[in-house]
Write a protein that holds these residues in place. Structure first.
Motif, mmCIF file in Angstrom:
data_model
loop_
_atom_site.group_PDB
_atom_site.id
_atom_site.type_symbol
_atom_site.label_atom_id
_atom_site.label_comp_id
_atom_site.label_asym_id
_atom_site.label_seq_id
_atom_site.Cartn_x
_atom_site.Cartn_y
_atom_site.Cartn_z
ATOM 1 N N GLY A 202 0.721 -1.370 0.195
ATOM 2 C CA GLY A 202 -0.065 -0.046 0.141
ATOM 3 C C GLY A 202 0.740 1.305 -0.040
ATOM 4 N N MET A 203 2.168 1.095 0.391
ATOM 5 C CA MET A 203 2.972 2.302 0.353
ATOM 6 C C MET A 203 3.378 2.628 -1.063
ATOM 7 S SD MET A 203 4.201 4.716 2.231
ATOM 8 C CE MET A 203 4.460 4.585 3.920
ATOM 9 N N SER A 204 2.692 3.207 -1.799
ATOM 10 C CA SER A 204 3.074 3.613 -3.223
ATOM 11 C C SER A 204 3.904 4.718 -3.104
ATOM 12 C CB SER A 204 1.924 3.708 -3.915
ATOM 13 O OG SER A 204 1.271 4.932 -3.625
ATOM 14 N N MET A 205 4.532 5.233 -4.216
ATOM 15 C CA MET A 205 5.503 6.238 -4.405
ATOM 16 C C MET A 205 4.600 7.515 -3.911
ATOM 17 S SD MET A 205 8.369 5.182 -4.805
ATOM 18 C CE MET A 205 9.565 6.307 -5.297
ATOM 19 N N SER A 206 3.408 7.697 -4.293
ATOM 20 C CA SER A 206 2.768 8.962 -3.840
ATOM 21 C C SER A 206 2.065 8.790 -2.976
ATOM 22 C CB SER A 206 1.349 8.878 -5.233
ATOM 23 O OG SER A 206 0.660 7.790 -4.873
ATOM 24 N N ARG A 207 2.575 7.979 -1.697
ATOM 25 C CA ARG A 207 2.044 7.994 -0.307
ATOM 26 C C ARG A 207 3.117 8.170 0.365
ATOM 27 N NH1 ARG A 207 -2.294 2.922 -0.450
ATOM 28 N NH2 ARG A 207 -4.158 3.979 -1.330
ATOM 29 N N LEU A 208 4.445 8.241 -0.225
ATOM 30 C CA LEU A 208 5.706 8.259 0.591
ATOM 31 C C LEU A 208 5.617 9.656 1.368
ATOM 32 C CD1 LEU A 208 8.730 7.188 -1.475
ATOM 33 C CD2 LEU A 208 7.842 6.024 0.397
ATOM 34 N N PRO A 209 5.860 9.658 2.727
ATOM 35 C CA PRO A 209 6.045 10.797 3.347
ATOM 36 C C PRO A 209 7.073 11.691 2.673
ATOM 37 C CG PRO A 209 6.102 8.980 4.838
ATOM 38 C CD PRO A 209 6.226 8.558 3.534
ATOM 39 N N LEU A 210 7.310 13.063 2.993
ATOM 40 C CA LEU A 210 8.132 13.845 2.094
ATOM 41 C C LEU A 210 9.459 13.714 2.560
ATOM 42 C CD1 LEU A 210 6.195 17.354 1.671
ATOM 43 C CD2 LEU A 210 6.749 15.679 -0.065
ATOM 44 N N THR A 211 9.642 13.241 3.711
ATOM 45 C CA THR A 211 10.998 13.022 4.252
ATOM 46 C C THR A 211 11.578 11.868 3.389
ATOM 47 O OG1 THR A 211 9.967 11.563 5.842
ATOM 48 C CG2 THR A 211 11.160 13.468 6.895
ATOM 49 N N MET A 212 10.727 10.885 3.016
ATOM 50 C CA MET A 212 11.295 9.753 2.105
ATOM 51 C C MET A 212 11.716 10.164 0.791
ATOM 52 S SD MET A 212 11.394 7.124 4.081
ATOM 53 C CE MET A 212 12.006 8.060 5.244
ATOM 54 N N TRP A 213 10.876 11.187 0.199
ATOM 55 C CA TRP A 213 11.438 11.734 -0.948
ATOM 56 C C TRP A 213 12.544 12.189 -1.013
ATOM 57 C CZ3 TRP A 213 9.766 10.854 -5.707
ATOM 58 C CH2 TRP A 213 8.787 10.153 -6.000
ATOM 59 N N ALA A 214 12.537 13.249 0.209
ATOM 60 C CA ALA A 214 13.884 14.089 0.209
ATOM 61 C C ALA A 214 15.199 13.016 0.290
ATOM 62 C CB ALA A 214 13.697 15.027 1.161
ATOM 63 N N LEU A 215 15.099 12.213 1.145
ATOM 64 C CA LEU A 215 16.147 11.401 1.458
ATOM 65 C C LEU A 215 16.342 10.315 0.259
ATOM 66 C CD1 LEU A 215 15.406 10.287 5.048
ATOM 67 C CD2 LEU A 215 17.376 11.462 4.198
ATOM 68 N N LEU A 216 15.294 9.965 -0.529
ATOM 69 C CA LEU A 216 15.719 9.232 -1.806
ATOM 70 C C LEU A 216 16.426 10.039 -2.850
ATOM 71 C CD1 LEU A 216 15.300 6.851 -3.610
ATOM 72 C CD2 LEU A 216 12.965 7.764 -4.412
ATOM 73 N N ILE A 217 15.944 11.331 -3.048
ATOM 74 C CA ILE A 217 16.404 12.066 -3.845
ATOM 75 C C ILE A 217 18.103 12.704 -3.648
ATOM 76 C CG2 ILE A 217 16.461 14.408 -4.955
ATOM 77 C CD1 ILE A 217 13.454 14.092 -5.008
ATOM 78 N N VAL A 218 18.324 12.920 -2.234
ATOM 79 C CA VAL A 218 19.560 13.172 -1.591
ATOM 80 C C VAL A 218 20.538 11.741 -2.058
ATOM 81 C CG1 VAL A 218 20.830 13.127 0.529
ATOM 82 C CG2 VAL A 218 19.052 14.531 -0.008
ATOM 83 N N ALA A 219 19.986 10.483 -1.936
ATOM 84 C CA ALA A 219 21.023 9.626 -2.124
ATOM 85 C C ALA A 219 21.211 9.490 -3.402
ATOM 86 C CB ALA A 219 20.280 8.179 -1.443
ATOM 87 N N ILE A 220 20.231 9.767 -4.485
ATOM 88 C CA ILE A 220 20.683 9.551 -5.800
ATOM 89 C C ILE A 220 21.820 10.731 -6.007
ATOM 90 C CG2 ILE A 220 19.728 9.985 -8.053
ATOM 91 C CD1 ILE A 220 17.000 8.858 -7.088
ATOM 92 N N LEU A 221 21.431 11.961 -5.704
ATOM 93 C CA LEU A 221 22.499 13.062 -5.720
ATOM 94 C C LEU A 221 23.939 12.476 -5.203
ATOM 95 C CD1 LEU A 221 21.027 16.207 -4.552
ATOM 96 C CD2 LEU A 221 21.376 15.714 -6.870
ATOM 97 N N GLY A 222 23.847 12.004 -4.019
ATOM 98 C CA GLY A 222 25.096 11.697 -3.482
ATOM 99 C C GLY A 222 25.956 10.626 -4.404
ATOM 100 N N VAL A 223 25.121 9.658 -5.054
ATOM 101 C CA VAL A 223 25.779 8.581 -5.716
ATOM 102 C C VAL A 223 26.183 9.086 -7.179
ATOM 103 C CG1 VAL A 223 25.099 6.400 -6.891
ATOM 104 C CG2 VAL A 223 24.411 6.591 -4.588
ATOM 105 N N LEU A 224 25.662 10.108 -7.533
ATOM 106 C CA LEU A 224 25.866 10.541 -8.928
ATOM 107 C C LEU A 224 27.204 11.599 -8.752
ATOM 108 C CD1 LEU A 224 22.649 11.066 -10.854
ATOM 109 C CD2 LEU A 224 24.146 9.412 -11.088
ATOM 110 N N SER A 225 27.270 12.257 -7.589
ATOM 111 C CA SER A 225 28.190 13.298 -7.503
ATOM 112 C C SER A 225 29.584 13.048 -6.805
ATOM 113 C CB SER A 225 27.458 14.462 -7.031
ATOM 114 O OG SER A 225 27.157 14.324 -5.519
ATOM 115 N N PHE A 226 29.394 12.115 -5.857
ATOM 116 C CA PHE A 226 30.673 11.982 -4.630
ATOM 117 C C PHE A 226 31.547 11.084 -5.718
ATOM 118 C CE2 PHE A 226 28.713 12.816 -0.768
ATOM 119 C CZ PHE A 226 29.578 13.723 -0.221
ATOM 120 N N PRO A 227 31.356 10.109 -6.559
ATOM 121 C CA PRO A 227 32.463 9.816 -7.213
ATOM 122 C C PRO A 227 33.168 10.703 -7.859
ATOM 123 C CG PRO A 227 30.439 8.545 -7.739
ATOM 124 C CD PRO A 227 30.213 9.646 -7.037
#
Lengths: 583, 326
Positions: A202-227
């Protein structure tokens, strides 16, 4: 899953695989580094407000060599500035903030028993720990720690002849950063995989709390830029130790013409800021997520414009990859490129403005409950506005010419990135402390902590804009060498006064934190009457999070004060009533 | 001994704090209250504080402006600087207006919508697409103006016509600056970093004819109302030549040459009249470069053509300096 019965001390507290324990390890390491970094800033603030005066505390901390007679040595000043930046940006606001809340909240808020890989998660902390140890060791080497600024631009950072800190101290800095990046990548991959794959029914992406969205996007940013920073560091290590010329060319130093030709320091700047700018958002986005959650809970109102909030997060993250050049307007970069970067940079103001308006709309006709967490979340909105607006000046290449590298920049980024993120972190700690430790933090100390912090933080960083508009460059050991800056000493004294005040009150927070772990009043299961899944877990924090089945989710996280319900919150686990529509 | 005393005092302070908190918590336990629950009274106090500290904060911003305004840089002393100042004023007014409006709304909402008797239930209002569209489009329009204005100024500055400019080389090294004037042939001689030695601090190639009449100076003299093109180089690490009064800044990068073109419009003596006798133009280093970074400066003088010619004619050419001394 709940095999916590046969845990030993070592497997529970040290080499723990439980995401909640790993989060606490990140938090406490981050807090420790925060104290170290803050102390450094107070030491160099003393020199800036009272140049050349003797302070017993300087000699006490730095010894005879770096503060002879209690007067700070110029090289040590630069070392302190460098390490303060490195520690606060990477150790406190990257690892301390994301490491804590990503680890703690992701499984709890998406309804998972733990991270996708508990072992990789543990490795992530221990790489971070190793990085911390190496960085701390670098403080004690004979030539001093790295001193070329946290941006470590070569050739300054490449040549020990240029500054003593570019000797062993810089080597250790680079090794430490390499370990840090490994930690950050391991963590980031884990966060992404967990959020994408382990959401409960039941936890679809559109039901994710905004903290989860933020942390997901941050993780993607980190994985793409830290290398990219990793490769920049490796090339710098090559230049320093193996005689290559990636960044070095045509240099005469100490009366000697070096053999390096053909390299360019500008290449380093491009590589560095390709990480460095997303890094700013890696710091800021988790705070945006945390604050969205806390404001909604304590306003007893859904966050206004959930979809717009998600889209603006994605827009900010995307734009953050194509704006790095605004740090380099005056490096001699092609002016046309400068125009492009001005354009992309100023675009970021649009999603940022949307976020601010949405926060204000959330507060409109709310029923606001002023918990300490809420106060810090409000502080975040204020600093995000103040610091964000001055970005319009710095992002505009024509205006940047005269404020680049002045105190205007220092004021800007401390407010929009430093304060905002640290407020987000404080808000998060106050808010989720009951879930972390099963006890409440002391409310009155929390209030006191907020008000003194809020006032002294603005007292430190707002006046810096004026220093910058007077033309004062940053990273100056003293401004007494230029008569044109003589009038600025009053401002510097005010700043130092508030820096000390703000520093001391953080000790009160740390006291409150540790006191409450052991002696705080017992928390209830859901003290803030919040909707998200973490508040359905029992007070005893068990490995596996939920004793029975994982709850399934039937609605978004923001059904506060929804008409037709008898209470002012409806947890995500509650099925929709007949005829009830989802927001 | 003092260290021990400090540790002892810190210990006592912590112990006192613990006891104070304990007493508070025990008292409320006796009264059967939850000490850490946010009460209506808390909401009242905190929202009142939010409103009043908020106002105080905004007032202090105004106070800072009026007390420190006289410390800010004087109006630009260069042609392009005036356009930068105008753009700055425009942007500044814009952000100050937005800053005050948003903060006043923020503090007002916090004061007004606290949880309490009269306001126990929030208004369920999850979204409004029209409203969101409006506040996406409004900043977009404002930013379009800001971007277009900014880029046109940037374009003017970076595409300045340099064909008639006097070329001067500014050379940075730990921790001072030098300037090189091209001499009568109006051409700077070529250079090579391997030639840096002793008096030839800039590594000028003396085999090049154009180098012979070049002049090295420790001050930067400029002619008022005459366009100048600064060519910037560095000997060792990155420096940044910052001339705040002219709104000029450009990095000096080892291994490459950078440049900045501008036209000074006010002489030093005019500025002395305006700002006081102690006024001097200055070029300072604005990129971290080592222990004496904070004192890496060069005096800048803007004067009439006559004064300038007089000053420059007294300087030795490089051939006099380097070749005769050999």
């Amino acid at each position: 899953m709940s095999d916590h019965h046969n845990e030993t001390f070592i497997s529970k507290y040290i080499f723990s695989l439980d995401h909640k324990m790993i989060a606490k390890q990140f938090l406490i390491t981050g807090m420790f580094m925060g104290v170290v970094g803050m102390l450094m800033s107070i030491l160099f603030r003393l020199q800036l407000s009272n140049p050349g005066e003797s302070f017993a505390i300087l000699e006490w901390f730095l010894g005879d060599k770096w503060a002879p007679g209690g007067v700070l040595d110029p090289n040590m000043y630069l070392a302190l500035v460098t390490m303060h930046g490195t520690i606060l940006i990477f150790w406190v606001l990257t690892a301390g903030l994301t490491g804590t809340f990503a680890n703690f909240l992701i499984p709890l808020q998406i309804g998972a028993r733990d991270m996708a890989s508990g072992f990789i998660n543990m490795l992530s902390y221990w790489f971070f720990f190793a990085a911390t140890v190496v960085l701390l060791i670098s403080l004690f080497v004979e030539t001093g720690p790295a001193s070329a600024g946290w941006t470590i631009y070569p050739p300054l950072s490449a040549l020990p002849q240029a500054i003593p800190g570019s000797g062993l101290g810089q080597d250790l800095w680079l090794i430490s950063m390499t370990l840090f990046i490994v930690s950050s990548l391991l963590g980031g991959l884990n966060y992404i995989v967990t959020i994408l794959n382990l959401r409960t029914k039941g936890m679809s992406m559109s039901r994710l709390p905004l903290t989860m969205w933020a942390l997901l996007i941050v993780a993607i940013l980190g994985v793409l830029s830290f290398p990219v920073l990793l490769s920049a560091s490796l090339l710098l290590i090559f230049d320093r130790s193996f005689g290559t010329s990636f960044y070095l060319s045509d240099i005469v130093i100490g009366g000697e013409a070096l053999h390096h030709t053909g390299g360019s320091p500008i290449l380093f700047e491009h590589l560095f800021w390709f990480l460095g700018h997303p890094e700013v958002y890696i710091i800021l986005l988790p705070a945006l997520g945390i604050v969205s959650e806390i404001i909604s809970v304590n306003s007893r109102k859904p966050i206004f414009g959930y979809k717009a909030m998600v889209i603006s997060l994605i827009a900010i993250a995307f734009l953050s990859f194509i704006v790095w050049g605004h740090h380099m307007f005056i490096t001699g970069m092609d002016p046309f490129l400068g125009s492009v970067f001005t354009f992309t940079t100023l675009l970021i103001a649009i999603p940022s403005a949307v976020k601010v308006f949405n926060y204000l709309a959330t507060l409109w006709r709310a029923s606001i409950r002023f918990t300490p967490a809420m106060l810090f979340a409000i502080g975040f909105v204020s600093t995000f506005i103040t610091g964000g607006l001055t970005g319009l000046i710095l992002g505009d290449s024509a205006l940047d010419i005269n404020v680049h590298d002045t105190y205007f920049v220092v004021g800007h980024f401390h407010i929009v990135m430093g304060l905002s993120a640290i407020y987000g972190m404080f808000a998060g700690v106050y808010h989720w402390f009951p879930k972390m430790y099963g006890r409440m933090m002391n409310k009155k100390l929390g209030y006191f902590h907020f008000w003194v912090t809020f006032i002294s933080a603005y007292g430190v960083f707002f006046p810096m804009h004026f220093l910058g508009l007077a033309g004062l460059p940053r990273r100056y050991y003293t401004n007494s060498a230029f008569p044109m800056f003589d009038g600025l000493s009053d401002i510097n004294e005010i700043i130092t006064f508030f820096a000390i005040l703000g520093g001391v009150v953080q000790l009160l927070f740390i006291f409150n934190f540790f006191y409450s772990i052991f002696k705080g009043t017992k928390a209830t299961e859901n003290p803030w009457r919040s909707n998200t899944l973490e508040w359905t877990t029992p007070i005893e924090r068990i490995h596996g999070n939920w004793p029975g089945k994982i709850p399934s989710v039937h609605r978004w996280a923001y059904d506060y004060s929804k008409p037709g319900s008898d209470k002012d919150f409806i947890p995500q686990t509650e099925p929709l009533k007949e005829g009830e529509t989802e927001h | 001994m003092t260290n021990l005393l400090i540790i002892l005092i810190a210990f006592l302070v912590i112990a006192t704090l613990v006891q104070i908190l304990r007493v508070g918590e025990l008292l409320s336990e006796v009264r059967n209250l939850d000490v850490n629950k946010v009460t209506e009274k808390d909401n009242k106090t905190q929202s009142f504080l939010m409103g009043s500290v908020g106002i105080l904060f905004l007032v202090s911003c105004v106070w800072q402006y009026f007390s420190w305004e006289h410390l800010m840089l004087p109006a630009a002393s260069s042609e392009h600087g005036v356009t930068i100042d105008k753009l700055m004023a425009f942007t500044m007014i814009l952000i100050i207006v937005v800053f005050f409006i948003l903060h006043i709304i923020l503090f007002y909402f916090l004061y007004k919508y606290r949880k309490g008797d009269h306001n126990d239930v929030a208004y369920y209002y999850p979204h409004n697409n029209k409203l969101e569209l409006i506040w996406t489009i409004a900043p977009t329009i404002v930013l379009t103006v800001v971007i277009l204005y900014g880029l046109s100024v940037w374009d003017q500055i970076t595409n300045a016509d340099t064909s008639k400019s006097q070329v001067i080389e500014v050379y940075g090294k730990q921790f001072d600056w030098m300037a090189r004037y091209p001499g009568e042939d109006e051409t700077l001689g070529s250079y090579n970093y391997k030639l840096v030695q002793g008096l030839n601090a800039l590594g000028v190639d003396m085999q090049d004819e154009a180098s012979l009449d070049d002049k090295l100076t420790r001050e930067l003299h400029l002619v008022v109302d005459e366009p100048v093109l600064l060519k910037l180089r560095s000997q060792d690490i990155i420096h940044s030549a910052f001339l705040p009064h002219f709104r000029v800044q450009m990095n000096c990068v080892p291994g490459m040459s950078t440049q900045f073109a501008f036209t000074p419009t006010k002489t030093t003596s005019e500025m002395k009249e305006q700002e006081g006798d102690s006024f001097e133009y200055v070029l300072l280093c604005n990129k971290i470069c080592g222990a004496a970074h904070y004192n890496m400066q060069m005096k800048v003088v803007v004067e009439t053509q006559e004064e300038y010619d007089n000053w420059l004619s007294q300087k030795n050419t490089l051939s006099e300096k380097l070749i005769t001394k050999k």
